[in-house]
Enzyme design. Structure first.
Site, mmCIF file in Angstrom:
data_model
loop_
_atom_site.group_PDB
_atom_site.id
_atom_site.type_symbol
_atom_site.label_atom_id
_atom_site.label_comp_id
_atom_site.label_asym_id
_atom_site.label_seq_id
_atom_site.Cartn_x
_atom_site.Cartn_y
_atom_site.Cartn_z
ATOM 1 N N TYR A 234 -37.828 -15.567 -79.143
ATOM 2 C CA TYR A 234 -37.854 -14.622 -77.793
ATOM 3 C C TYR A 234 -36.279 -13.585 -77.683
ATOM 4 O O TYR A 234 -35.405 -14.361 -78.182
ATOM 5 C CB TYR A 234 -37.866 -15.261 -76.793
ATOM 6 C CG TYR A 234 -39.149 -16.183 -76.506
ATOM 7 C CD1 TYR A 234 -40.455 -15.755 -75.760
ATOM 8 C CD2 TYR A 234 -39.389 -17.380 -77.133
ATOM 9 C CE1 TYR A 234 -41.340 -16.346 -75.567
ATOM 10 C CE2 TYR A 234 -40.778 -18.280 -77.121
ATOM 11 C CZ TYR A 234 -41.530 -17.658 -76.302
ATOM 12 O OH TYR A 234 -42.912 -18.290 -76.171
ATOM 13 N N HIS A 242 -41.950 -11.590 -73.782
ATOM 14 C CA HIS A 242 -42.991 -12.295 -74.516
ATOM 15 C C HIS A 242 -42.021 -12.551 -75.924
ATOM 16 O O HIS A 242 -41.132 -12.176 -76.448
ATOM 17 C CB HIS A 242 -44.036 -11.366 -74.809
ATOM 18 C CG HIS A 242 -45.054 -11.095 -73.837
ATOM 19 N ND1 HIS A 242 -45.864 -12.401 -73.537
ATOM 20 C CD2 HIS A 242 -45.308 -10.432 -72.931
ATOM 21 C CE1 HIS A 242 -46.636 -11.947 -72.349
ATOM 22 N NE2 HIS A 242 -46.420 -10.652 -72.049
ATOM 23 N N LYS A 273 -47.290 -9.991 -82.286
ATOM 24 C CA LYS A 273 -45.990 -10.512 -83.083
ATOM 25 C C LYS A 273 -45.842 -9.975 -84.430
ATOM 26 O O LYS A 273 -46.878 -9.604 -84.802
ATOM 27 C CB LYS A 273 -45.829 -11.861 -82.760
ATOM 28 C CG LYS A 273 -46.280 -12.390 -81.457
ATOM 29 C CD LYS A 273 -46.084 -13.809 -81.209
ATOM 30 C CE LYS A 273 -46.824 -14.161 -79.564
ATOM 31 N NZ LYS A 273 -46.370 -13.514 -78.656
#
Length: 301
Positions: A234, A242, A273
């Site tokens: 993070y 997020h 991601k």
């Protein structure tokens, strides 16, 4: 120093009395861990969790290396409870049961007192044979009937006693069980400082070095199990941000099947991601990273 408590090959922050330990680790050292306990006042919900805080092995190693904490255990917890302790425990549980029963009756009494006017109204209507249904109660009565209703005297205290007598006795099996956030019968002198033996092999070394490298770069790092990785990274406090990267620790010479690589990159893409592989440099002095992202393509015949 912060006490990290070892139990059954896991390490926890247990005590609610030292809640600042949990807060300090998160605020000052970016150590997140995982809260796995239930909240004392809301034990049946599963949305929010409370103490104890379960730490990753890498988090424990970092805290010990930075001299922020010490690793301890309570030898008394390793032994079966003695007869004296069993008796003490039963007495404690019985005391809690009695207190809960008193609390239940006290709360019920408050409810009855708050509804006493409606209860008295209903009693009077029953005496006169008047309908007590909700729709009928809201309609005005005939003046003579209303006068007769007003002339009926009912002792409030006797009625309160009557209503309280209807409350069933709390069964012991229905009593709430206290979830301790500190062991009530621990001898504080009975503490043993123990040695931490993680990391102890190549894979663990790679995981720890990767965790430490990311932590020293200022990231917040948590477990990546839910996305099939070793870590989630993070850019800031996980409550507000997020995660950006899914980290997988791999040996540089290890072959990754294309199906596995494709699956991991698609998962990362699906959750927005970047898939990152971490491995030792050639001289194993530092950690190198290789990122992959899923790119959509269209094939035409």
């Amino acid at each position: 120093m912060i006490d990290l408590i070892s139990a059954r090959n896991n390490v926890f922050i247990w005590s609610a009395e030292n809640v600042n330990d949990w807060l300090k680790l998160r605020r000052d050292y970016r150590i997140i861990g995982e809260l796995i306990g239930c909240l004392p006042k809301k034990p049946r919900q599963d949305i929010f969790s409370g103490l104890p805080l379960l730490l990753l092995p890498e988090e424990v190693s970092l805290l010990l290396e930075k001299n922020v904490a010490r690793l301890i255990r309570y030898p008394c917890l390793q032994n079966p409870p003695s007869n004296t302790l069993k008796q003490t425990f039963e007495e404690y549980r019985n005391t809690l049961y009695i207190e809960q029963e008193k609390c239940l009756r006290k709360e019920r009494q408050k409810q009855v007192i708050g509804m006493m006017d409606k209860i008295i109204e209903g009693k009077k209507r029953k005496i006169l044979g008047i309908d007590t249904r909700k729709k009928k109660v809201s309609k005005p009565l005939d003046p003579k009937v209303q006068e007769a209703l007003n002339n009926i005297e009912i002792n409030r205290q006797d009625l309160l006693n009557e209503e309280m007598a209807k409350l069933p006795k709390l069964d012991k099996s229905d009593a709430l069980i206290q979830t301790h956030t500190v062991y009530p019968w621990t001898d504080t002198a009975d503490v043993e400082i123990i040695e931490w033996k993680y990391p102890c092999n190549y894979k663990q070394q790679l995981r720890y070095k990767t965790y430490k490298d990311l932590w020293e770069k200022g990231y917040y790092v948590t477990s990546g199990e839910k996305f099939g990785g070793d870590f989630l990274v993070y850019p800031g406090e996980p409550i507000m941000f997020h995660s950006q990267f899914i980290i997988l620790c791999k040996d540089k010479s290890e072959e990754i099947p294309i199906t596995e690589l494709s699956a991991q990159c698609r998962i990362a893409c699906h959750v927005r991601k970047t898939q990152v592989y971490a491995f030792f440099s050639a001289n194993q002095d530092n950690i190198k990273y290789q990122s992959f992202q899923w790119a959509e393509s269209t094939m035409f015949e």
